[in-house]
Design a protein around this motif. Sequence first.
Motif, PDB file in Angstrom:
ATOM      1  N   LYS A  48       0.946  -1.499   0.275  1.00 16.77           N
ATOM      2  CA  LYS A  48       0.279   0.187  -0.279  1.00 16.77           C
ATOM      3  C   LYS A  48       0.775   1.722   0.174  1.00 16.77           C
ATOM      4  CE  LYS A  48      -3.572  -0.014   2.581  1.00 16.77           C
ATOM      5  NZ  LYS A  48      -4.969   0.549   3.517  1.00 16.77           N
ATOM      6  N   GLY A 102      -6.619   5.536  12.643  1.00 11.13           N
ATOM      7  CA  GLY A 102      -6.982   4.431  12.116  1.00 11.13           C
ATOM      8  C   GLY A 102      -5.761   3.381  11.296  1.00 11.13           C
ATOM      9  N   ASP A 155      -5.414   5.268  16.435  1.00  8.02           N
ATOM     10  CA  ASP A 155      -6.494   3.918  16.536  1.00  8.02           C
ATOM     11  C   ASP A 155      -7.228   3.048  18.029  1.00  8.02           C
ATOM     12  OD1 ASP A 155      -6.125   1.492  14.402  1.00  8.02           O
ATOM     13  OD2 ASP A 155      -7.265   0.710  16.274  1.00  8.02           O
ATOM     14  N   ILE A 191     -11.154   8.845  15.754  1.00 11.20           N
ATOM     15  CA  ILE A 191     -10.788  10.013  14.902  1.00 11.20           C
ATOM     16  C   ILE A 191     -12.256  11.037  15.795  1.00 11.20           C
ATOM     17  CG2 ILE A 191     -13.007   9.094  13.029  1.00 11.20           C
ATOM     18  CD1 ILE A 191     -10.409  12.092  12.449  1.00 11.20           C
ATOM     19  N   GLU A 192     -13.245  10.575  16.949  1.00 13.30           N
ATOM     20  CA  GLU A 192     -14.295  11.223  17.319  1.00 13.30           C
ATOM     21  C   GLU A 192     -13.607  11.845  18.830  1.00 13.30           C
ATOM     22  OE1 GLU A 192     -14.173   7.970  16.150  1.00 13.30           O
ATOM     23  OE2 GLU A 192     -13.950   6.614  17.823  1.00 13.30           O
ATOM     24  N   MET A 205      -6.698   5.645   6.053  1.00 11.61           N
ATOM     25  CA  MET A 205      -6.673   4.240   5.014  1.00 11.61           C
ATOM     26  C   MET A 205      -7.469   3.315   5.889  1.00 11.61           C
ATOM     27  SD  MET A 205      -3.044   5.127   3.375  1.00 11.61           S
ATOM     28  CE  MET A 205      -1.533   4.639   5.012  1.00 11.61           C
ATOM     29  N   ARG A 249     -16.898   3.206   8.884  1.00 14.60           N
ATOM     30  CA  ARG A 249     -17.332   4.540   9.435  1.00 14.60           C
ATOM     31  C   ARG A 249     -19.064   4.821   8.619  1.00 14.60           C
ATOM     32  NH1 ARG A 249     -15.907   5.866  14.062  1.00 14.60           N
ATOM     33  NH2 ARG A 249     -16.243   8.193  14.063  1.00 14.60           N
TER      34      ARG A 249
HETATM   35  C1  SAM Z   1      -8.236  -1.802   8.264  1.00 15.55           C
HETATM   36  S1  SAM Z   1      -7.575  -0.965   9.219  1.00 15.55           S
HETATM   37  C2  SAM Z   1      -6.412  -0.082   8.434  1.00 15.55           C
HETATM   38  C3  SAM Z   1      -5.062  -0.321   9.173  1.00 15.55           C
HETATM   39  C4  SAM Z   1      -4.021   0.740   8.932  1.00 15.55           C
HETATM   40  N1  SAM Z   1      -4.103   2.319   8.402  1.00 15.55           N
HETATM   41  C5  SAM Z   1      -3.609   0.316   7.767  1.00 15.55           C
HETATM   42  O1  SAM Z   1      -4.479   1.136   6.205  1.00 15.55           O
HETATM   43  O2  SAM Z   1      -3.217  -1.297   7.038  1.00 15.55           O
HETATM   44  C6  SAM Z   1      -9.035   0.000  10.140  1.00 15.55           C
HETATM   45  C7  SAM Z   1      -8.103   0.014  11.224  1.00 15.55           C
HETATM   46  O3  SAM Z   1      -9.191   1.349  12.116  1.00 15.55           O
HETATM   47  C8  SAM Z   1      -9.224   1.835  12.840  1.00 15.55           C
HETATM   48  N2  SAM Z   1     -10.584   2.048  13.357  1.00 15.55           N
HETATM   49  C9  SAM Z   1     -11.847   2.022  13.680  1.00 15.55           C
HETATM   50  N3  SAM Z   1     -12.357   2.642  14.145  1.00 15.55           N
HETATM   51  C10 SAM Z   1     -12.240   3.685  13.914  1.00 15.55           C
HETATM   52  C11 SAM Z   1     -12.285   4.938  14.321  1.00 15.55           C
HETATM   53  N4  SAM Z   1     -13.071   5.935  15.105  1.00 15.55           N
HETATM   54  N5  SAM Z   1     -11.018   6.063  14.785  1.00 15.55           N
HETATM   55  C12 SAM Z   1      -9.508   5.561  14.396  1.00 15.55           C
HETATM   56  N6  SAM Z   1      -9.091   4.382  13.870  1.00 15.55           N
HETATM   57  C13 SAM Z   1     -10.418   3.140  13.915  1.00 15.55           C
HETATM   58  C14 SAM Z   1      -9.359   0.059  13.211  1.00 15.55           C
HETATM   59  O4  SAM Z   1      -9.175  -0.874  14.889  1.00 15.55           O
HETATM   60  C15 SAM Z   1      -8.440  -0.724  12.487  1.00 15.55           C
HETATM   61  O5  SAM Z   1      -6.434  -0.097  13.095  1.00 15.55           O
END
Ligand code: SAM
Length: 324
Positions: free
Chosen positions: A111, A131, A153, A181-182, A197, A203
């Motif tokens: 990525k 995240g 995260d 993020i919230e 990402m 969401r």
């Molecule tokens: C699919 S993973 C992506 C990880 C990394 N960004 C990548 O692209 O490899 C999504 C991540 O978003 C986090 N996540 C879920 N809800 C979130 C939120 N409200 N705010 C921030 N991160 C969140 C999850 O815990 C998870 O680790």
Amino acid sequence: MIDYQPLYNTLLEAKADAWVKLLPQQLSSALDLSRHGNLEEWQTLVERLPELTTTHRLLDTDAVEIGHSVDLVEPGKIELEHQLKGLHPWRKGPYNLFGINIDTEWRSDWKWDRLKNHISPLNHRLVLDVGCGNGYHCWRMLGAGAKMVVGIDPLLLNVMQFQAVRKLHGEAPVYVLPLGIEDLPYGLKAFDTVFSMGVLYHRRSPIDHLLELRECLQPGGELILETLVIDGGLGEALMPEGRYAKMRNVWFLPSCETLVSWLKRCGFKDICLIDVTVTSVQEQRSTEWMQFHSLKDFLSAENPQLTSEGLPAPKRAIIIANNP
Ligand SMILES: C[S@@+](CC[C@H](N)C(=O)[O-])C[C@H]1O[C@@H](n2cnc3c(N)ncnc32)[C@H](O)[C@@H]1O
């Protein structure tokens, strides 16, 4: 123990006072031992990691590499591998820590390779990675010259994996905070670059997520957005009725055109689609470090172009946009 003072100082310089006021309390309540039954065990595990010193740190290679194999003699290496395996499952990476190759579920370096030549250079920039998982990309952002990287995260195992890697690396301007993020005050306008990402489809309200991301950015700042998309035209999006690729919390998968129009409606400019890739079973797979089911188990056995629910198989787009 991580010293957060340099983070607070940098956030204050970026006029993110509103967040600095909240952060100590946010961190202590997020890391309260009652939050997760395994947290104490994970914290003990990180505390007991050996204090190793190394000057060998490669953050601009596919595997984030800390220490040489020869820096750690047996049985220390076997013990370290055992400790790191105590933080299973390792989803994002790869890492090479003192010769221990953490072959994670995801080739997250792929990525990074797709986007690294398209983004504005990260040199001297304050970066937010929303995240961020266990922080693999945060290390790559630091390796690309960022002044400081702040990952957030809410999943505590991710945060503990990051803390393990950071302990082996030593002090660095990179943090992964146990927040969503919230939890960031609206209107921070503090970051030069914001990455989101793999988050948008989790969401419930994707437009609000885009607006939240914009509010984190300084005027002129850059958003890098990566999310699941479907084939289709303007206005089309898929909302799975139940699970998507066995994931429970998936809300909206827009077409690329729809995603671009969402970004426009949210006030972003210079919106540029830089990549669309179907996720392969080489990029996301079970390994010794992530022994649960992975992508091949989430696809239809008869037709790998469909998920096990009969929906289009995972395809991901990366978009870069500017906050005017
Ligand atoms: C699919 S993973 C992506 C990880 C990394 N960004 C990548 O692209 O490899 C999504 C991540 O978003 C986090 N996540 C879920 N809800 C979130 C939120 N409200 N705010 C921030 N991160 C969140 C999850 O815990 C998870 O680790």
